[in-house]
Design a protein around this motif. Structure first.
Motif, PDB file in Angstrom:
ATOM      1  N   ASP A 211      -3.234   4.935  13.539  1.00  0.00           N
ATOM      2  CA  ASP A 211      -2.313   5.423  12.637  1.00  0.00           C
ATOM      3  C   ASP A 211      -2.636   4.915  11.071  1.00  0.00           C
ATOM      4  N   GLY A 212      -2.165   5.900  10.088  1.00  0.00           N
ATOM      5  CA  GLY A 212      -2.283   5.624   8.812  1.00  0.00           C
ATOM      6  C   GLY A 212      -3.737   5.633   8.158  1.00  0.00           C
ATOM      7  N   THR A 213      -4.710   6.223   9.186  1.00  0.00           N
ATOM      8  CA  THR A 213      -6.111   6.205   8.618  1.00  0.00           C
ATOM      9  C   THR A 213      -6.174   7.344   7.408  1.00  0.00           C
ATOM     10  N   ASP A 214      -6.626   6.469   6.217  1.00  0.00           N
ATOM     11  CA  ASP A 214      -7.066   7.612   5.107  1.00  0.00           C
ATOM     12  C   ASP A 214      -5.561   8.273   4.426  1.00  0.00           C
ATOM     13  N   GLU A 215      -4.500   7.743   4.830  1.00  0.00           N
ATOM     14  CA  GLU A 215      -3.221   8.114   4.313  1.00  0.00           C
ATOM     15  C   GLU A 215      -2.731   7.381   3.084  1.00  0.00           C
ATOM     16  N   ILE A 216      -1.632   8.203   2.500  1.00  0.00           N
ATOM     17  CA  ILE A 216      -1.036   7.303   1.527  1.00  0.00           C
ATOM     18  C   ILE A 216       0.207   6.611   2.142  1.00  0.00           C
ATOM     19  N   LEU A 217       0.254   5.291   2.102  1.00  0.00           N
ATOM     20  CA  LEU A 217       1.294   4.650   2.908  1.00  0.00           C
ATOM     21  C   LEU A 217       2.250   3.939   1.843  1.00  0.00           C
ATOM     22  N   VAL A 281      -1.772  -1.126   9.602  1.00  0.00           N
ATOM     23  CA  VAL A 281      -1.616   0.353   8.999  1.00  0.00           C
ATOM     24  C   VAL A 281      -2.191   0.386   7.705  1.00  0.00           C
ATOM     25  N   LEU A 282      -1.779  -0.715   7.099  1.00  0.00           N
ATOM     26  CA  LEU A 282      -2.112  -0.723   5.355  1.00  0.00           C
ATOM     27  C   LEU A 282      -3.654  -0.875   5.237  1.00  0.00           C
ATOM     28  N   ALA A 283      -4.382  -1.634   6.060  1.00  0.00           N
ATOM     29  CA  ALA A 283      -5.684  -1.718   6.029  1.00  0.00           C
ATOM     30  C   ALA A 283      -6.475  -0.433   6.221  1.00  0.00           C
ATOM     31  N   ARG A 284      -6.030   0.325   6.948  1.00  0.00           N
ATOM     32  CA  ARG A 284      -6.688   1.706   7.342  1.00  0.00           C
ATOM     33  C   ARG A 284      -6.184   2.829   6.128  1.00  0.00           C
ATOM     34  N   ALA A 285      -5.120   2.383   5.422  1.00  0.00           N
ATOM     35  CA  ALA A 285      -4.816   3.402   4.551  1.00  0.00           C
ATOM     36  C   ALA A 285      -5.651   3.727   3.320  1.00  0.00           C
ATOM     37  N   ALA A 286      -5.591   5.011   2.562  1.00  0.00           N
ATOM     38  CA  ALA A 286      -6.416   5.061   1.441  1.00  0.00           C
ATOM     39  C   ALA A 286      -5.724   4.503   0.100  1.00  0.00           C
ATOM     40  N   LEU A 287      -4.434   4.594   0.143  1.00  0.00           N
ATOM     41  CA  LEU A 287      -3.692   3.917  -0.945  1.00  0.00           C
ATOM     42  C   LEU A 287      -2.255   3.597  -0.569  1.00  0.00           C
ATOM     43  N   SER A 288      -1.915   2.477  -1.003  1.00  0.00           N
ATOM     44  CA  SER A 288      -0.477   1.946  -0.773  1.00  0.00           C
ATOM     45  C   SER A 288       0.546   2.095  -2.061  1.00  0.00           C
ATOM     46  N   VAL A 289       1.800   2.455  -1.778  1.00  0.00           N
ATOM     47  CA  VAL A 289       2.595   2.608  -2.659  1.00  0.00           C
ATOM     48  C   VAL A 289       3.835   1.930  -2.572  1.00  0.00           C
ATOM     49  N   ASN A 295       5.312 -10.944   0.173  1.00  0.00           N
ATOM     50  CA  ASN A 295       4.710 -10.822   1.307  1.00  0.00           C
ATOM     51  C   ASN A 295       3.790  -9.588   1.214  1.00  0.00           C
ATOM     52  N   THR A 296       4.465  -8.453   0.588  1.00  0.00           N
ATOM     53  CA  THR A 296       3.736  -7.245   0.395  1.00  0.00           C
ATOM     54  C   THR A 296       2.443  -7.315  -0.415  1.00  0.00           C
ATOM     55  N   VAL A 297       2.560  -8.034  -1.489  1.00  0.00           N
ATOM     56  CA  VAL A 297       1.373  -8.318  -2.268  1.00  0.00           C
ATOM     57  C   VAL A 297       0.309  -9.099  -1.497  1.00  0.00           C
ATOM     58  N   LEU A 298       0.723 -10.003  -0.638  1.00  0.00           N
ATOM     59  CA  LEU A 298      -0.338 -10.770   0.222  1.00  0.00           C
ATOM     60  C   LEU A 298      -1.013  -9.686   0.962  1.00  0.00           C
ATOM     61  N   ASP A 299      -0.314  -8.632   1.826  1.00  0.00           N
ATOM     62  CA  ASP A 299      -0.717  -7.988   2.613  1.00  0.00           C
ATOM     63  C   ASP A 299      -1.902  -6.816   1.928  1.00  0.00           C
ATOM     64  N   LEU A 300      -1.477  -6.471   0.869  1.00  0.00           N
ATOM     65  CA  LEU A 300      -2.385  -5.781  -0.158  1.00  0.00           C
ATOM     66  C   LEU A 300      -3.587  -6.444  -0.279  1.00  0.00           C
ATOM     67  N   ALA A 301      -3.597  -7.735  -0.590  1.00  0.00           N
ATOM     68  CA  ALA A 301      -4.875  -8.792  -0.988  1.00  0.00           C
ATOM     69  C   ALA A 301      -5.800  -8.802   0.244  1.00  0.00           C
ATOM     70  N   ALA A 302      -5.011  -8.957   1.507  1.00  0.00           N
ATOM     71  CA  ALA A 302      -5.914  -8.818   2.656  1.00  0.00           C
ATOM     72  C   ALA A 302      -6.326  -7.714   3.109  1.00  0.00           C
ATOM     73  N   ALA A 303      -5.753  -6.558   2.714  1.00  0.00           N
ATOM     74  CA  ALA A 303      -6.328  -5.318   3.415  1.00  0.00           C
ATOM     75  C   ALA A 303      -7.359  -4.896   1.755  1.00  0.00           C
ATOM     76  N   GLN A 304      -7.367  -5.454   0.845  1.00  0.00           N
ATOM     77  CA  GLN A 304      -8.145  -4.910  -0.139  1.00  0.00           C
ATOM     78  C   GLN A 304      -7.886  -3.511  -0.697  1.00  0.00           C
ATOM     79  N   ALA A 305      -6.605  -3.286  -0.923  1.00  0.00           N
ATOM     80  CA  ALA A 305      -5.921  -2.223  -1.111  1.00  0.00           C
ATOM     81  C   ALA A 305      -5.969  -1.425  -2.299  1.00  0.00           C
ATOM     82  N   ARG A 306      -6.171  -0.257  -2.635  1.00  0.00           N
ATOM     83  CA  ARG A 306      -5.747   0.516  -3.713  1.00  0.00           C
ATOM     84  C   ARG A 306      -4.115   0.389  -3.844  1.00  0.00           C
ATOM     85  N   ALA A 307      -3.557   0.116  -4.987  1.00  0.00           N
ATOM     86  CA  ALA A 307      -2.067  -0.437  -4.830  1.00  0.00           C
ATOM     87  C   ALA A 307      -1.345   0.442  -6.226  1.00  0.00           C
TER      88      ALA A 307
END
Length: 644
Positions: A211-217, A281-289, A295-307
């Motif tokens: 779930d979430g692969t290459d999606e905008i989350l 799910v965040l780690a698989r996403a292409a982008l986070s909004v 806690n959200t920011v730390l999840d972004l850091a862990a996922a190395q996410a585009r944000a």
């Protein structure tokens, strides 16, 4: 040794971030061998993992929107006095049952002012327990700035009265606390940086796999505060149909609002409740909004996410805006303001971020929970060392009582110039202890208002504190105003002028005692002081003879609570207690002719709450022992002069 026990008091009012962070800390402590009690005053949160901890659920309260001063016991039901009384009783009962070695209050007193009565009751209760637990505050990287300066001052005062330190779950090189909260040297000295607290294992057991692969989350936290962002994202999704969108909605959002979002969603968008496997799910996403919660920011850091960060900024809330701004400056995220954001602008920003490489979030360390466990172990060891030191002091005081000996103390405070709130605090302590006080006043800076104020006070003498308290030492030497690097003739003239000035200004309260700034004086100057009006000299060391020079008594100080070499603040408590113990033991071992009153040295202008609290503990203990008493410098000089 018994298993250490920590109690964490936390109340989340809007989202669940505060509880989630404390739960992560609690689990790390449990893994490190601690017993952990979490007293939660917010609504039950099924997505927060408290495994390994004892969870005590207080009667919950919550707020609506950003009105943190109006609290509800249930939807539409205001929390009344009975609610808060029940909460306080439950909180104190949880403390008594846990009997913790360490107490942590999350956010308070730098926040949660609406819950101040119950937190204050808990702090007073903890302070009355013997042995007293270590008490620590706990704050995230960014706080909501106080609306008025006095609120920061009130919080600092409360910290000084009750707390040993403040756990800072952030990193100063990323976002310093001073970016959001008025900082001060006193607060900085008590700030214990742990790094960011991130629950890296959260949701792993519930990982759905794809779930979430290459999606905008899109996510908006656990409360209804994320609804505006969710609606806007679904509108933007219609403008970016080439990507699937997934919108996660907090469990606190009503079924009706949740259904309305589903009706708004285009075919390529999924709307669902917040998921326990969000990090996966965040780690698989292409982008986070998302918003910019801790806690959200730390999840972004862990996922190395585009944000893309859309900070929650309703009412007076500034926390997320400040955090997001710091991250944007480091190139880690694009920040958009919700109040001016449109669906086309969000869609365009999404296209831009999708085309960019993933940012490097590695500068944000996330091992704060483990570091917190280490800090608590260190703090508890320090407290136990202090308790043991108090025991040694009590023993030597008991020895003095058994010998029928009374230990004489005299008190000198330096750098007085004018009436100030700090001086009033000093005078109040002297009055409470009925302690004679010698104020070392700087002649060149002494104001007539100081003389007028002191004329109203009994048991205060005024000594001469140098001339202008100016450093004349070369840069390579220790500071001194009356050091060996100056002409003796010049220093004699200044010393005489200082004596005459203060005698005229303070009249009968003047005491002809010379106190050299920084407690340093040229040996060649000492023999000249009696000739210009002085009876005694006072520095900081054990005297080697009753007279510092012919006709000049030595009346020295020996115990100073300030850590000057460490930049100020309170010195090591156990070390200070042991020093007092050694000084008293030395008095008991001395021959009657060698007795020297123990001199206490304070500096009221640089005291903080921790210095004052420790000073209170020390003096109260000495006087309550029945083996120590204060004597005036004037009386000591008269008695010693009579023995010549």
């Amino acid at each position: 040794m018994t298993t250490p026990h920590v109690m964490i008091a936390v109340t989340h009012l809007l989202g669940v971030g505060h509880l989630a962070r404390m739960a992560a800390v609690g689990r790390a402590l449990a893994r490190a061998g601690w017993r952990v009690t979490i007293a939660s005053g917010g609504r039950p949160a099924a997505t927060v993992n408290t495994q390994g901890c004892t969870l005590v659920q207080l009667p919950p309260v919550h707020c609506v929107g950003t009105d943190f001063s109006t609290l509800y016991a249930a939807p539409g039901v205001l929390a009344d006095a009975a609610t808060f009384a029940t909460r306080t009783d439950a909180l104190l009962a949880a403390f008594d049952h846990a009997a913790p070695d360490v107490l942590i209050t999350e956010l308070y007193p730098l926040g949660r002012r609406s819950l101040a009565p119950e937190f204050d009751a808990l702090l007073a209760h903890a302070r009355s327990r013997q042995p007293r637990p270590v008490v620590l505050g706990s704050v995230r990287d960014v706080l909501n700035p106080p609306s008025r300066p006095e609120r920061a001052e009130q919080a600092l005062a409360k910290l000084g009265i009750f707390y040993d330190g403040v756990l800072f779950h952030g990193a100063a090189e990323v976002v310093p606390l001073g970016a959001s909260w008025p900082s001060s040297p006193a607060l900085e000295r008590r700030l214990i940086e742990t790094g960011y607290v991130h629950d890296g294992a959260r949701g792993a057991e519930a990982d759905s796999g794809t779930d979430g692969t290459d999606e905008i989350l899109v996510s908006g936290g656990g409360s209804a505060a994320g609804l505006p962002l969710a609606r806007l994202a679904l509108q933007a999704a219609t403008l970016l149909p080439e990507r699937r969108w997934r919108v996660l909605v907090g469990t606190a959002v009503s079924p009706e609002a949740f259904a309305a979002l589903n009706r708004l969603a285009p075919a390529h968008a999924t709307v669902e409740r917040a998921r326990p496997d969000f990090p996966a799910v965040l780690a698989r996403a292409a982008l986070s909004v998302s918003q910019a919660g801790y806690n959200t920011v730390l999840d972004l850091a862990a996922a190395q996410a585009r944000a893309i960060l859309v900070p929650f900024a309703e009412g007076a809330e500034k926390e997320q805006t400040l955090r997001a701004g710091e991250l944007a400056q480091r190139g880690l995220a694009r920040v958009l303001a919700l109040e001016t954001l449109t669906a086309p602008a969000l869609a365009e920003a999404a296209r831009e971020r999708l085309a960019a490489p993933r940012p490097d979030w590695s500068a944000i360390g996330r091992d704060g929970a483990a570091r917190t466990a280490q800090v608590l172990t260190e703090q508890l060891a320090r407290r136990r060392a202090v308790d043991a030191a108090w025991g040694r002091l009590d023993a030597v005081l008991a020895q003095a009582r058994a010998l029928g000996r009374m230990i004489d103390l005299w008190w000198r405070d330096d750098d007085a110039m004018a009436p100030t709130p700090a001086l009033e605090s000093l005078l109040a302590r002297a009055a409470r202890w009925q302690a004679p006080l010698t104020l070392a006043v700087i002649p060149a800076r002494a104001q007539p208002a100081l003389a007028a104020r002191l004329s109203e006070i009994d048991r205060v003498d005024v000594a001469v504190h140098g001339f202008a308290h100016a450093n004349h030492a070369p840069p390579t030497d220790k500071k001194a105003e009356f050091g060996a690097h100056r002409l003796t003739e010049v220093m004699i003239v200044e010393a005489q002028s200082a004596c005459e000035q203060l005698k005229e200004l303070f009249g009968s309260q003047f005491l002809p005692v010379f106190v050299p700034p920084w407690n340093r004086i040229a040996p060649d100057l000492l023999p000249a002081l009696p000739g210009v009006g002085y009876q005694a000299v006072s520095t900081f060391r054990r005297r080697t003879a009753r007279e510092a020079a012919p006709g000049l008594l030595a009346l020295n100080t020996h115990w100073d609570p300030i850590d000057w070499k460490g930049g100020g603040g309170l010195a090591d408590e156990a070390g200070l207690i042991d020093l007092m113990t050694d000084l008293i033991a030395g008095e008991l071992a001395a021959a009657p002719g060698e007795l020297e009153p123990i001199g206490l040295l304070t500096h009221h202008l640089v005291h903080d709450g921790w210095i004052d609290r420790f000073l209170d503990e020390m003096i109260d203990r000495l006087l309550a022992s029945g083996a120590a008493r204060f004597v005036s410098a004037r009386a000591v000089i008269a008695a010693q002069a009579g023995r010549r």
